[in-house]
Structures are given as structure tokens and as C-alpha cells.
Write a protein that holds these residues in place. Structure first.
Motif, PDB file in Angstrom:
ATOM      1  N   HIS A  62      14.906  35.020  16.154  1.00 15.77           N
ATOM      2  CA  HIS A  62      13.498  34.908  15.773  1.00 15.77           C
ATOM      3  C   HIS A  62      12.845  33.598  16.222  1.00 15.77           C
ATOM      4  CE1 HIS A  62      13.949  38.517  13.353  1.00 15.77           C
ATOM      5  NE2 HIS A  62      15.039  37.987  12.838  1.00 15.77           N
ATOM      6  N   GLY A  63      13.638  32.670  16.790  1.00 11.41           N
ATOM      7  CA  GLY A  63      13.073  31.417  17.281  1.00 11.41           C
ATOM      8  C   GLY A  63      12.589  30.476  16.189  1.00 11.41           C
ATOM      9  N   ILE A  64      13.129  30.642  14.973  1.00 10.65           N
ATOM     10  CA  ILE A  64      12.709  29.827  13.837  1.00 10.65           C
ATOM     11  C   ILE A  64      13.915  29.060  13.307  1.00 10.65           C
ATOM     12  CG2 ILE A  64      11.781  29.861  11.487  1.00 10.65           C
ATOM     13  CD1 ILE A  64      10.488  32.572  12.267  1.00 10.65           C
ATOM     14  N   GLY A  65      13.782  27.745  13.208  1.00 11.85           N
ATOM     15  CA  GLY A  65      14.827  26.930  12.613  1.00 11.85           C
ATOM     16  C   GLY A  65      14.463  26.570  11.184  1.00 11.85           C
ATOM     17  N   THR A  66      15.451  26.123  10.431  1.00  6.74           N
ATOM     18  CA  THR A  66      15.220  25.672   9.061  1.00  6.74           C
ATOM     19  C   THR A  66      16.039  24.400   8.807  1.00  6.74           C
ATOM     20  OG1 THR A  66      16.950  27.187   8.303  1.00  6.74           O
ATOM     21  CG2 THR A  66      14.660  27.932   8.067  1.00  6.74           C
ATOM     22  N   PRO A  67      15.778  23.334   9.566  1.00  7.08           N
ATOM     23  CA  PRO A  67      16.562  22.116   9.367  1.00  7.08           C
ATOM     24  C   PRO A  67      16.285  21.493   7.994  1.00  7.08           C
ATOM     25  CG  PRO A  67      14.695  21.667  10.777  1.00  7.08           C
ATOM     26  CD  PRO A  67      14.734  23.157  10.566  1.00  7.08           C
ATOM     27  N   GLU A 114      25.232  18.942  -8.951  1.00 12.42           N
ATOM     28  CA  GLU A 114      23.824  19.322  -8.924  1.00 12.42           C
ATOM     29  C   GLU A 114      23.251  18.793  -7.627  1.00 12.42           C
ATOM     30  OE1 GLU A 114      21.994  19.147 -13.229  1.00 12.42           O
ATOM     31  OE2 GLU A 114      23.151  17.314 -12.806  1.00 12.42           O
ATOM     32  N   ALA A 115      22.516  19.630  -6.909  1.00 12.35           N
ATOM     33  CA  ALA A 115      21.942  19.225  -5.631  1.00 12.35           C
ATOM     34  C   ALA A 115      20.482  19.637  -5.537  1.00 12.35           C
ATOM     35  CB  ALA A 115      22.719  19.854  -4.470  1.00 12.35           C
ATOM     36  N   GLU A 116      19.748  18.870  -4.772  1.00  9.53           N
ATOM     37  CA  GLU A 116      18.378  19.213  -4.395  1.00  9.53           C
ATOM     38  C   GLU A 116      18.353  19.188  -2.875  1.00  9.53           C
ATOM     39  OE1 GLU A 116      14.421  17.638  -6.114  1.00  9.53           O
ATOM     40  OE2 GLU A 116      14.941  16.327  -4.435  1.00  9.53           O
ATOM     41  N   LEU A 117      17.959  20.291  -2.281  1.00 10.73           N
ATOM     42  CA  LEU A 117      17.904  20.419  -0.827  1.00 10.73           C
ATOM     43  C   LEU A 117      16.502  20.850  -0.420  1.00 10.73           C
ATOM     44  CD1 LEU A 117      21.190  22.468  -0.249  1.00 10.73           C
ATOM     45  CD2 LEU A 117      20.913  19.999  -0.110  1.00 10.73           C
ATOM     46  N   VAL A 118      15.988  20.241   0.633  1.00 13.08           N
ATOM     47  CA  VAL A 118      14.684  20.628   1.161  1.00 13.08           C
ATOM     48  C   VAL A 118      14.858  20.925   2.649  1.00 13.08           C
ATOM     49  CG1 VAL A 118      12.280  19.948   1.571  1.00 13.08           C
ATOM     50  CG2 VAL A 118      13.479  19.156  -0.501  1.00 13.08           C
ATOM     51  N   CYS A 119      14.399  22.096   3.055  1.00 15.99           N
ATOM     52  CA  CYS A 119      14.385  22.448   4.471  1.00 15.99           C
ATOM     53  C   CYS A 119      12.962  22.816   4.865  1.00 15.99           C
ATOM     54  CB  CYS A 119      15.354  23.582   4.788  1.00 15.99           C
ATOM     55  SG  CYS A 119      14.934  25.174   4.079  1.00 15.99           S
ATOM     56  N   ALA A 120      12.725  22.856   6.157  1.00 18.69           N
ATOM     57  CA  ALA A 120      11.394  23.191   6.656  1.00 18.69           C
ATOM     58  C   ALA A 120      11.524  24.229   7.766  1.00 18.69           C
ATOM     59  CB  ALA A 120      10.693  21.948   7.198  1.00 18.69           C
ATOM     60  N   PHE A 121      10.612  25.182   7.771  1.00 23.17           N
ATOM     61  CA  PHE A 121      10.549  26.131   8.875  1.00 23.17           C
ATOM     62  C   PHE A 121       9.980  25.403  10.083  1.00 23.17           C
ATOM     63  CE2 PHE A 121      10.461  29.138   5.313  1.00 23.17           C
ATOM     64  CZ  PHE A 121      11.385  30.076   5.759  1.00 23.17           C
ATOM     65  N   VAL A 122      10.641  25.558  11.230  1.00 24.46           N
ATOM     66  CA  VAL A 122      10.175  24.938  12.465  1.00 24.46           C
ATOM     67  C   VAL A 122      10.290  25.943  13.605  1.00 24.46           C
ATOM     68  CG1 VAL A 122      10.874  22.592  11.764  1.00 24.46           C
ATOM     69  CG2 VAL A 122      12.438  23.984  13.136  1.00 24.46           C
ATOM     70  N   ASP A 123       9.493  25.705  14.620  1.00 21.51           N
ATOM     71  CA  ASP A 123       9.654  26.421  15.877  1.00 21.51           C
ATOM     72  C   ASP A 123      10.956  25.898  16.484  1.00 21.51           C
ATOM     73  OD1 ASP A 123       9.086  25.943  19.054  1.00 21.51           O
ATOM     74  OD2 ASP A 123       8.427  27.904  18.339  1.00 21.51           O
ATOM     75  N   ALA A 124      11.930  26.776  16.696  1.00 24.10           N
ATOM     76  CA  ALA A 124      13.254  26.338  17.146  1.00 24.10           C
ATOM     77  C   ALA A 124      13.215  25.628  18.497  1.00 24.10           C
ATOM     78  CB  ALA A 124      14.208  27.521  17.207  1.00 24.10           C
ATOM     79  N   ALA A 125      12.326  26.014  19.380  1.00 23.25           N
ATOM     80  CA  ALA A 125      12.265  25.396  20.704  1.00 23.25           C
ATOM     81  C   ALA A 125      11.703  23.981  20.652  1.00 23.25           C
ATOM     82  CB  ALA A 125      11.439  26.263  21.646  1.00 23.25           C
ATOM     83  N   GLY A 126      10.644  23.776  19.881  1.00 23.33           N
ATOM     84  CA  GLY A 126       9.987  22.467  19.864  1.00 23.33           C
ATOM     85  C   GLY A 126      10.277  21.624  18.636  1.00 23.33           C
ATOM     86  N   MET A 127      10.964  22.212  17.647  1.00 24.61           N
ATOM     87  CA  MET A 127      11.280  21.522  16.385  1.00 24.61           C
ATOM     88  C   MET A 127      10.025  20.988  15.700  1.00 24.61           C
ATOM     89  SD  MET A 127      14.449  21.957  15.764  1.00 24.61           S
ATOM     90  CE  MET A 127      14.915  20.764  14.537  1.00 24.61           C
ATOM     91  N   ARG A 128       8.936  21.745  15.796  1.00 19.35           N
ATOM     92  CA  ARG A 128       7.696  21.383  15.111  1.00 19.35           C
ATOM     93  C   ARG A 128       7.513  22.294  13.902  1.00 19.35           C
ATOM     94  NH1 ARG A 128       6.917  19.293  19.833  1.00 19.35           N
ATOM     95  NH2 ARG A 128       5.418  17.707  20.333  1.00 19.35           N
ATOM     96  N   PRO A 129       7.033  21.749  12.777  1.00 21.26           N
ATOM     97  CA  PRO A 129       6.855  22.576  11.581  1.00 21.26           C
ATOM     98  C   PRO A 129       5.926  23.760  11.833  1.00 21.26           C
ATOM     99  CG  PRO A 129       6.537  20.249  11.074  1.00 21.26           C
ATOM    100  CD  PRO A 129       6.620  20.359  12.566  1.00 21.26           C
ATOM    101  N   VAL A 130       6.283  24.882  11.235  1.00 22.61           N
ATOM    102  CA  VAL A 130       5.446  26.085  11.258  1.00 22.61           C
ATOM    103  C   VAL A 130       5.360  26.614   9.830  1.00 22.61           C
ATOM    104  CG1 VAL A 130       6.015  26.713  13.643  1.00 22.61           C
ATOM    105  CG2 VAL A 130       7.378  27.649  11.768  1.00 22.61           C
ATOM    106  N   ARG A 131       4.303  27.340   9.562  1.00 25.80           N
ATOM    107  CA  ARG A 131       4.140  27.967   8.243  1.00 25.80           C
ATOM    108  C   ARG A 131       5.291  28.943   8.015  1.00 25.80           C
ATOM    109  NH1 ARG A 131       0.844  29.680   4.185  1.00 25.80           N
ATOM    110  NH2 ARG A 131       0.609  31.928   3.933  1.00 25.80           N
ATOM    111  N   ALA A 132       5.746  29.041   6.763  1.00 23.34           N
ATOM    112  CA  ALA A 132       6.770  30.031   6.436  1.00 23.34           C
ATOM    113  C   ALA A 132       6.292  31.391   6.950  1.00 23.34           C
ATOM    114  CB  ALA A 132       7.003  30.069   4.937  1.00 23.34           C
ATOM    115  N   PRO A 133       7.110  32.100   7.720  1.00 21.06           N
ATOM    116  CA  PRO A 133       6.683  33.362   8.323  1.00 21.06           C
ATOM    117  C   PRO A 133       6.170  34.371   7.297  1.00 21.06           C
ATOM    118  CG  PRO A 133       8.750  32.630   9.273  1.00 21.06           C
ATOM    119  CD  PRO A 133       8.474  31.730   8.110  1.00 21.06           C
TER     120      PRO A 133
END
Length: 149
Positions: A62-67, A114-133
Motif C-alpha cells: 500500500h506504500g504506507i509506513g508507520t514508523p 507499561e508502554a506508550e508508543l506513538v507511530c505516524a502514517f507516512v508515505d513510504a517512498a518519501g517518509m512524509r506524514p500523511v493522513r490516516a488512510p
């Protein structure tokens, strides 16, 4: 990542796994760095269960990363290969592109981490944030409502 539970609608997601010998250190308890792996493994299982797609497929197909952009982890008690670890994953905040998770690991009633994790949806090719699909938004909104409760 087969041993998971929680696919019931409206139920908080729980990922259950056995701690293995290879995950221990000289102290005969799970190696410190493995706790982040436990939390991230449970979170990826949550993606597979709740969104129907794992990180690899999301990225490659899908070309979407979640780093991950943030991680906090508190150790509460050691775990050993005698333990079955159940990690509860809750989506506690849905942002425009980010997801904030609370992950809590227990052995029976005993709190392990106990953990807190934050990830962001990104365009996998450019690693730029994108809105959650949009195709995931309804499930994400339902999970965020469940996680806030």
C-alpha cells in the motif's frame, strides 16, 4: 505472531505469547531490550487484527509506513520462560496522521510493563506524514473510542 486474542467487536485487544529461553539474559529473566519488542509485537498484532493488515503488507503493498516517533517504557516486574505474557493494546489517541497506544503487559494479574508508543502514517517512498488512510478511519475511530473508555 499467531498467539493473539481479542478479535471480538468492542473488546480490548490482547496479544498473548510465551516468553522463550532465547529472550533471557545472564540474570535468567527477559533481557531488558526485549520489553520494547514485546510491546511492538503486540502493536503489530493489533494492526493485523483491527485493520486487517500488518506493517510489511501496509508498507510494500500500500506504500504506507508507520514508523514510531515516540516510545516510553516502564518496567514493573521481571518475566521468565515460565511466563505467558499478555499485552493489552489500546489506541488512546487518533491524530491526523499519528496513533498513540497504551500497551500493558501482564503475567496473570502481575503487572510486567507499561508502554506508550506513538507511530505516524507516512508515505513510504518519501517518509512524509500523511493522513490516516480513509479505509482505516472507521476502525481507528472505533478503537480510539474503546481506548478512551
Amino acid at each position: 505472531m499467531k498467539p493473539t486474542e481479542g478479535a471480538k467487536a468492542g473488546a480490548v485487544f490482547v496479544h498473548t505469547r510465551r516468553v522463550t529461553w532465547g529472550e533471557t539474559d545472564a540474570a535468567r529473566i527477559a533481557y531488558t531490550a526485549r520489553f520494547l519488542d514485546f510491546a511492538m509485537e503486540a502493536t503489530e498484532a493489533w494492526f493485523q487484527d483491527r485493520l486487517g493488515v500488518g506493517w510489511y503488507e501496509m508498507n510494500v503493498d500500500h506504500g504506507i509506513g508507520t514508523p514510531f516517533v515516540h516510545a516510553r517504557l516502564d518496567f514493573r516486574s521481571p518475566v521468565t520462560p515460565r511466563d505467558t505474557l499478555s499485552s493489552t493494546v489500546r489506541l488512546v489517541r487518533l491524530g491526523g496522521s499519528s496513533l498513540r497506544f497504551a500497551v500493558v503487559g501482564r503475567v496473570g494479574e502481575r503487572l510486567a510493563y507499561e508502554a506508550e508508543l506513538v507511530c505516524a502514517f507516512v508515505d513510504a517512498a518519501g517518509m512524509r506524514p500523511v493522513r490516516a488512510p480513509d479505509r482505516f478511519r472507521p476502525a481507528l475511530e472505533a478503537e480510539a473510542a474503546l481506548g478512551a473508555g
